[in-house]
Design an enzyme around this catalytic site. Structure first.
Site, PDB file in Angstrom:
ATOM      1  N   HIS A 175       3.742  57.577  15.247  1.00  0.00           N
ATOM      2  CA  HIS A 175       3.135  57.417  13.728  1.00  0.00           C
ATOM      3  C   HIS A 175       1.720  56.793  13.886  1.00  0.00           C
ATOM      4  O   HIS A 175       1.251  56.625  14.941  1.00  0.00           O
ATOM      5  CB  HIS A 175       3.899  56.222  12.772  1.00  0.00           C
ATOM      6  CG  HIS A 175       3.987  55.002  13.421  1.00  0.00           C
ATOM      7  ND1 HIS A 175       4.876  54.357  14.497  1.00  0.00           N
ATOM      8  CD2 HIS A 175       2.971  53.915  13.408  1.00  0.00           C
ATOM      9  CE1 HIS A 175       4.757  53.245  14.926  1.00  0.00           C
ATOM     10  NE2 HIS A 175       3.571  52.757  14.240  1.00  0.00           N
TER      11      HIS A 175
ATOM     12  N   GLU B 220       6.045  47.600   4.719  1.00  0.00           N
ATOM     13  CA  GLU B 220       5.549  49.148   5.291  1.00  0.00           C
ATOM     14  C   GLU B 220       6.365  50.094   4.664  1.00  0.00           C
ATOM     15  O   GLU B 220       7.790  49.893   4.080  1.00  0.00           O
ATOM     16  CB  GLU B 220       5.866  49.022   6.857  1.00  0.00           C
ATOM     17  CG  GLU B 220       6.977  48.920   7.235  1.00  0.00           C
ATOM     18  CD  GLU B 220       7.417  49.178   8.581  1.00  0.00           C
ATOM     19  OE1 GLU B 220       7.018  48.405   9.491  1.00  0.00           O
ATOM     20  OE2 GLU B 220       7.881  50.156   9.071  1.00  0.00           O
TER      21      GLU B 220
ATOM     22  N   GLN C  18       2.540  55.600   8.797  1.00  0.00           N
ATOM     23  CA  GLN C  18       2.944  54.157   8.463  1.00  0.00           C
ATOM     24  C   GLN C  18       2.144  53.407   7.627  1.00  0.00           C
ATOM     25  O   GLN C  18       1.005  52.800   8.196  1.00  0.00           O
ATOM     26  CB  GLN C  18       3.247  53.566   9.637  1.00  0.00           C
ATOM     27  CG  GLN C  18       3.964  52.025   9.594  1.00  0.00           C
ATOM     28  CD  GLN C  18       4.189  51.338  11.017  1.00  0.00           C
ATOM     29  OE1 GLN C  18       3.072  50.971  11.482  1.00  0.00           O
ATOM     30  NE2 GLN C  18       5.214  51.181  11.382  1.00  0.00           N
TER      31      GLN C  18
ATOM     32  N   HIS D   9      -3.857  51.365  13.870  1.00  0.00           N
ATOM     33  CA  HIS D   9      -3.235  51.675  15.280  1.00  0.00           C
ATOM     34  C   HIS D   9      -2.650  53.110  15.045  1.00  0.00           C
ATOM     35  O   HIS D   9      -2.283  53.603  14.301  1.00  0.00           O
ATOM     36  CB  HIS D   9      -2.206  50.749  15.616  1.00  0.00           C
ATOM     37  CG  HIS D   9      -0.834  50.725  14.908  1.00  0.00           C
ATOM     38  ND1 HIS D   9      -0.776  50.124  13.855  1.00  0.00           N
ATOM     39  CD2 HIS D   9       0.315  51.273  14.986  1.00  0.00           C
ATOM     40  CE1 HIS D   9       0.595  50.089  13.410  1.00  0.00           C
ATOM     41  NE2 HIS D   9       0.973  51.076  14.112  1.00  0.00           N
TER      42      HIS D   9
ATOM     43  N   GLU E 296       0.459  51.598  20.277  1.00  0.00           N
ATOM     44  CA  GLU E 296       1.812  50.956  20.149  1.00  0.00           C
ATOM     45  C   GLU E 296       2.786  52.110  20.965  1.00  0.00           C
ATOM     46  O   GLU E 296       2.414  53.536  21.080  1.00  0.00           O
ATOM     47  CB  GLU E 296       2.228  51.046  18.770  1.00  0.00           C
ATOM     48  CG  GLU E 296       3.565  50.574  18.549  1.00  0.00           C
ATOM     49  CD  GLU E 296       4.026  50.404  16.968  1.00  0.00           C
ATOM     50  OE1 GLU E 296       3.045  50.617  16.066  1.00  0.00           O
ATOM     51  OE2 GLU E 296       5.182  50.420  16.828  1.00  0.00           O
TER      52      GLU E 296
HETATM   53  C1  MC0 Z   1      -7.798  43.449  16.918  1.00  0.00           C
HETATM   54  N1  MC0 Z   1      -8.792  44.327  17.532  1.00  0.00           N
HETATM   55  C2  MC0 Z   1      -8.537  45.556  17.163  1.00  0.00           C
HETATM   56  C3  MC0 Z   1      -7.558  45.624  16.124  1.00  0.00           C
HETATM   57  N2  MC0 Z   1      -7.219  44.389  16.094  1.00  0.00           N
HETATM   58  N3  MC0 Z   1      -9.481  46.695  17.805  1.00  0.00           N
HETATM   59  C4  MC0 Z   1      -8.778  47.831  17.123  1.00  0.00           C
HETATM   60  N4  MC0 Z   1      -7.838  47.918  16.277  1.00  0.00           N
HETATM   61  C5  MC0 Z   1      -7.076  46.809  16.011  1.00  0.00           C
HETATM   62  N5  MC0 Z   1      -6.029  47.230  15.231  1.00  0.00           N
HETATM   63  C6  MC0 Z   1      -9.987  43.823  18.089  1.00  0.00           C
HETATM   64  C7  MC0 Z   1     -10.784  42.643  17.315  1.00  0.00           C
HETATM   65  O1  MC0 Z   1     -11.778  43.474  16.702  1.00  0.00           O
HETATM   66  C8  MC0 Z   1     -11.303  42.078  18.477  1.00  0.00           C
HETATM   67  O2  MC0 Z   1     -12.538  42.242  18.972  1.00  0.00           O
HETATM   68  C9  MC0 Z   1     -10.432  41.861  19.480  1.00  0.00           C
HETATM   69  O3  MC0 Z   1      -9.476  42.806  19.237  1.00  0.00           O
HETATM   70  C10 MC0 Z   1      -9.493  40.606  19.368  1.00  0.00           C
HETATM   71  O4  MC0 Z   1      -9.131  40.481  18.056  1.00  0.00           O
HETATM   72  P1  MC0 Z   1      -8.706  39.188  16.975  1.00  0.00           P
HETATM   73  O5  MC0 Z   1      -9.044  39.549  15.456  1.00  0.00           O
HETATM   74  O6  MC0 Z   1      -9.552  38.223  17.281  1.00  0.00           O
HETATM   75  O7  MC0 Z   1      -7.347  38.908  17.100  1.00  0.00           O
HETATM   76  P2  MC0 Z   1      -5.981  38.599  18.155  1.00  0.00           P
HETATM   77  O8  MC0 Z   1      -6.943  38.691  19.605  1.00  0.00           O
HETATM   78  O9  MC0 Z   1      -5.650  37.354  17.685  1.00  0.00           O
HETATM   79  O10 MC0 Z   1      -5.091  39.853  18.019  1.00  0.00           O
HETATM   80  C11 MC0 Z   1      -5.428  41.056  18.437  1.00  0.00           C
HETATM   81  C12 MC0 Z   1      -4.240  41.763  18.795  1.00  0.00           C
HETATM   82  C13 MC0 Z   1      -3.055  41.296  17.692  1.00  0.00           C
HETATM   83  C14 MC0 Z   1      -4.450  43.291  19.182  1.00  0.00           C
HETATM   84  C15 MC0 Z   1      -3.623  41.003  20.136  1.00  0.00           C
HETATM   85  O11 MC0 Z   1      -3.555  42.274  16.406  1.00  0.00           O
HETATM   86  C16 MC0 Z   1      -1.802  42.022  17.998  1.00  0.00           C
HETATM   87  O12 MC0 Z   1      -1.020  41.453  18.434  1.00  0.00           O
HETATM   88  N6  MC0 Z   1      -1.667  43.550  17.376  1.00  0.00           N
HETATM   89  C17 MC0 Z   1      -0.190  43.932  17.693  1.00  0.00           C
HETATM   90  C18 MC0 Z   1       0.811  43.625  16.558  1.00  0.00           C
HETATM   91  C19 MC0 Z   1       0.525  44.309  15.304  1.00  0.00           C
HETATM   92  O13 MC0 Z   1      -0.791  44.771  15.212  1.00  0.00           O
HETATM   93  N7  MC0 Z   1       1.450  44.427  14.503  1.00  0.00           N
HETATM   94  C20 MC0 Z   1       1.127  44.887  12.963  1.00  0.00           C
HETATM   95  C21 MC0 Z   1       1.722  46.240  12.823  1.00  0.00           C
HETATM   96  P3  MC0 Z   1     -13.989  41.656  19.156  1.00  0.00           P
HETATM   97  O14 MC0 Z   1     -14.730  42.649  19.957  1.00  0.00           O
HETATM   98  O15 MC0 Z   1     -14.231  41.317  17.752  1.00  0.00           O
HETATM   99  O16 MC0 Z   1     -13.547  40.460  19.931  1.00  0.00           O
HETATM  100  S1  MC0 Z   1       3.374  46.261  12.919  1.00  0.00           S
HETATM  101  C22 MC0 Z   1       3.953  47.584  13.273  1.00  0.00           C
HETATM  102  O17 MC0 Z   1       3.198  48.474  13.519  1.00  0.00           O
HETATM  103  C23 MC0 Z   1       5.360  47.562  13.187  1.00  0.00           C
HETATM  104  C24 MC0 Z   1       6.154  47.274  12.145  1.00  0.00           C
HETATM  105  C25 MC0 Z   1       5.793  49.156  13.816  1.00  0.00           C
HETATM  106  O18 MC0 Z   1       5.104  50.106  13.934  1.00  0.00           O
HETATM  107  O19 MC0 Z   1       7.168  49.418  13.892  1.00  0.00           O
END
Ligand code: MC0
Length: 153
Positions: free
Chosen positions: A7, A43, A60, A84, A134
């Site tokens: 997705h 979602e 998604q 993503h 992912e």
């Molecule tokens: C954050 N960053 C990204 C981003 N999110 N870059 C590209 N795409 C994204 N989606 C970048 C920020 O701009 C920042 O860069 C750096 O990563 C750190 O981000 P932050 O905003 O300070 O946040 P953190 O470090 O607390 O978290 C970032 C992290 C988090 C990727 C670890 O978003 C995470 O754990 N994501 C995985 C879970 C998720 O997204 N779940 C939602 C979808 P700079 O350069 O400014 O430092 S759930 C889903 O999709 C499920 C239900 C499914 O598919 O089944």
């Protein structure tokens, strides 16, 4: 082995309005919808096509359920848009370990629960050229994917 685009995750502020845009503009219908409290999202999965491995590819649409969720933080900083990409695999455990071994940060020690009972993990966007990535193993084996056993709409 990664065998498909499972997705593309799209962050939005108003899920119902965004679903309506995809329906009215492209004719895509909601295949499945759910709330994932752990991930902080409501979602809708829009099924685009089946794939050679018996799986499928979806859009998604993601609306945050709380202000401290990752999607809410991302929306605040970037606005609506592609959040993503997700690759499908029959073996999320093996593939995430192999990718970790290449020096890419895998965000979870163990896969967590994603859409439709799938098992998911994420790779850090800073190790993937700025793309939050992912990995997904569907709840049902390839060739048996369908929404009936997942609770439907
Ligand atoms: C954050 N960053 C990204 C981003 N999110 N870059 C590209 N795409 C994204 N989606 C970048 C920020 O701009 C920042 O860069 C750096 O990563 C750190 O981000 P932050 O905003 O300070 O946040 P953190 O470090 O607390 O978290 C970032 C992290 C988090 C990727 C670890 O978003 C995470 O754990 N994501 C995985 C879970 C998720 O997204 N779940 C939602 C979808 P700079 O350069 O400014 O430092 S759930 C889903 O999709 C499920 C239900 C499914 O598919 O089944």
């Amino acid at each position: 082995m990664l065998t498909r685009i499972d997705h593309i995750g799209i962050a939005c502020r108003d899920l119902d309005k965004t679903v309506e845009f995809y329906r009215a503009t492209y004719g895509f219908e909601v295949f499945h919808s759910e709330v994932n409290e752990e991930q902080g999202v409501r979602e809708a999965m829009l099924r685009i096509n089946g794939t050679d491995d018996g799986g499928a590819s979806y859009l998604q649409l993601l609306e945050p359920t709380r202000p401290d969720s990752t999607v809410a933080k991302w929306l605040e900083k970037n606005g609506e848009g592609v959040h993503h990409i997700a690759f499908g695999t029959a073996d999320v455990d093996g593939d995430s370990e192999a990718i970790r071994g290449k020096g890419v940060r895998v965000l979870y020690d163990e896969p967590r629960i994603g859409s439709m009972g799938s098992r998911i993990t994420f790779l850090h966007p800073k190790d993937c050229g700025g793309v939050l990535t992912e990995l997904v193993t569907s709840a049902q084996p390839a060739g048996h994917e369908g929404h009936g056993a997942h609770g439907g709409h």
